[in-house]
Design an enzyme around this catalytic site. Structure first.
Site, PDB file in Angstrom:
ATOM      1  N   LYS A  38       0.906  -1.273   0.167  1.00 31.64           N
ATOM      2  CA  LYS A  38      -0.039   0.087   0.413  1.00 31.64           C
ATOM      3  C   LYS A  38       0.727   1.008  -0.387  1.00 31.64           C
ATOM      4  O   LYS A  38       2.024   1.123   0.309  1.00 31.64           O
ATOM      5  CB  LYS A  38      -0.511  -0.126   1.341  1.00 31.64           C
ATOM      6  N   TYR A  55      14.856  30.988   5.940  1.00 32.58           N
ATOM      7  CA  TYR A  55      13.908  31.877   5.991  1.00 32.58           C
ATOM      8  C   TYR A  55      13.628  31.953   7.753  1.00 32.58           C
ATOM      9  O   TYR A  55      14.246  31.479   7.917  1.00 32.58           O
ATOM     10  CB  TYR A  55      12.167  30.572   6.393  1.00 32.58           C
TER      11      TYR A  55
END
Ligand SMILES: *Cc1c(COP(=O)(O)O)cnc(C)c1O
Length: 368
Positions: free
Chosen positions: A39, A264
């Site tokens: 999955k 940042y």
């Protein structure tokens, strides 16, 4: 510059995937079927190539979460049994017939709905033994009743899933085994016991908890080379190793002086002159933002500390330890020296979310 012409890529060793599958098979022994879980794009490794490798190694079953994942395997020509574990909505039911998928039913009503469709279908029934997520909450007697007189539907499997298997000391696992056994006993007495019972994922395999292995096991994480215990337990000799190494190239290299802000919010300021590099991977690629100022990338075993904030597409690192690195060279984002388990620890995540979070821009490259 060596390697593929990608800014960032994950090299997946299909040989290692096969070896991990064989290691699980050797641990559980001949009598137990191993249904590897592919999955979430095989935990970020690429569902189709990984599934093919697993089939080459002898897998006859694959397990996915949803119909969409099962259909994708079929459309790539994969013919193994495919168990769809994560529940189906009514509009997904038709696809199980057309693509020969084996759905897991999560309630007795769902069984009745399939039976009403009056078409032959093989399903597994999941009973809830303590997870309170999916799975039927019926009593053993009700399960027996629901399986009685089915004409079109073959209930081939009975399964459940452990909530606390990562904690070897948790009593919940044994409670769940007992609750599951209660359903099995009632079905056995009624003569309608499904052939295939299954409970175990990676951790109960790694811990050697034979009482949970039953007829089939569903390892996911172990196939990709990891186990994820939350407490110390008797981890056996499961001979697995990570199959994926994620690389990203340097886009820019520069010298900065003392006091220079980086990234940042200037979360890093150079304490002294240093050489730094900007790497072509960020949190949109799956490098957790929580690694800002605290994680590191790796080059030939040497640590390249992440400087300041991880940005969406870029990450800046300290190149002091690797003075030879140039623009275009690749560094390791996830691999030896900084594996998914370690990243998870540093980022407050789990290895599942780190591997499953590796983004689409990270090209998957397969080696044998
Ligand atoms: C994901 C999943 C697994 C595999 O779990 P791992 O811990 O990765 O081995 C097994 N069973 C079910 C129902 C799952 O959803």
């Amino acid at each position: 510059m060596t390697g593929p012409e990608y800014r960032t890529w994950a090299e997946v060793s299909l040989r290692q995937v096969r070896e991990n599958f064989r290691a699980v098979a050797a641990t559980v022994g001949r009598g137990v079927v191993v249904a590897p879980v592919v999955k979430a794009d095989a935990y970020g490794h690429g569902a189709v190539p990984v599934s093919r490798a697993l089939i080459n190694a002898g897998a006859t079953w694959l397990a996915v979460s949803c119909v969409q994942e099962g259909v994708a395997l079929r459309q790539s020509g994969i013919d193994a049994r495919v168990l769809v574990m994560g529940g189906l909505l009514p509009f997904e039911r038709e696809a199980v017939f057309t693509h020969r998928l084996t759905p897991v039913a999560h309630s007795l009503d769902e069984l009745r709905d399939y039976e009403t469709a009056a078409r032959p279908l093989t399903v597994h029934l999941k009973v809830d033994t303590g997870m309170s997520r999916l799975g039927a909450t019926a009593t053993p007697a009700e399960v027996v009743q629901a399986l009685r007189g089915l004409k079109h539907l073959r209930v081939e499997g009975l399964m459940s899933h452990f909530a606390s298997a990562e904690d070897f000391t948790s009593e919940q696992t044994l409670d769940q085994v007992r609750s599951f056994e209660g359903v099995c006993e009632a079905l056995r007495e009624a003569g309608s016991m499904p052939e295939i019972t299954h409970l175990a994922s990676t951790n109960p395999i790694a811990y050697g908890r034979r009482e949970t292995w039953n007829v089939l096991v569903r390892p996911g994480l172990a196939i990709y080379g990891y186990v994820s215990p939350s407490v110390e337990g008797p981890l056996g000799n499961l001979a697995i190793a990570p199959a994926l190494t994620w690389y990203a190239r340097l886009l820019k290299v520069r010298e900065i002086g003392a006091g220079t802000p980086v990234g940042y919010m200037a979360r890093f300021r150079a304490p002294h002159a240093m050489r730094i590099g900007t790497v072509a991977a960020g949190y949109a690629d799956g490098l957790p933002h929580r690694l800002s100022t605290r994680g590191n990338l790796v080059s030939k075993g040497r640590t390249l500390p992440i400087l300041g904030a991880v940005s969406m597409d870029l990450t800046t690192v300290d190149l002091t330890a690797a003075p030879e690195l140039q623009v275009g060279d690749a560094v390791t984002v996830l691999g030896p020296g900084m594996d998914a388990q370690r990243i998870a620890e540093l980022a407050g995540e789990i290895p599942y979310s780190v591997l499953g979070g590796i983004g689409n821009r990270v090209r998957r490259v397969y080696i044998e």
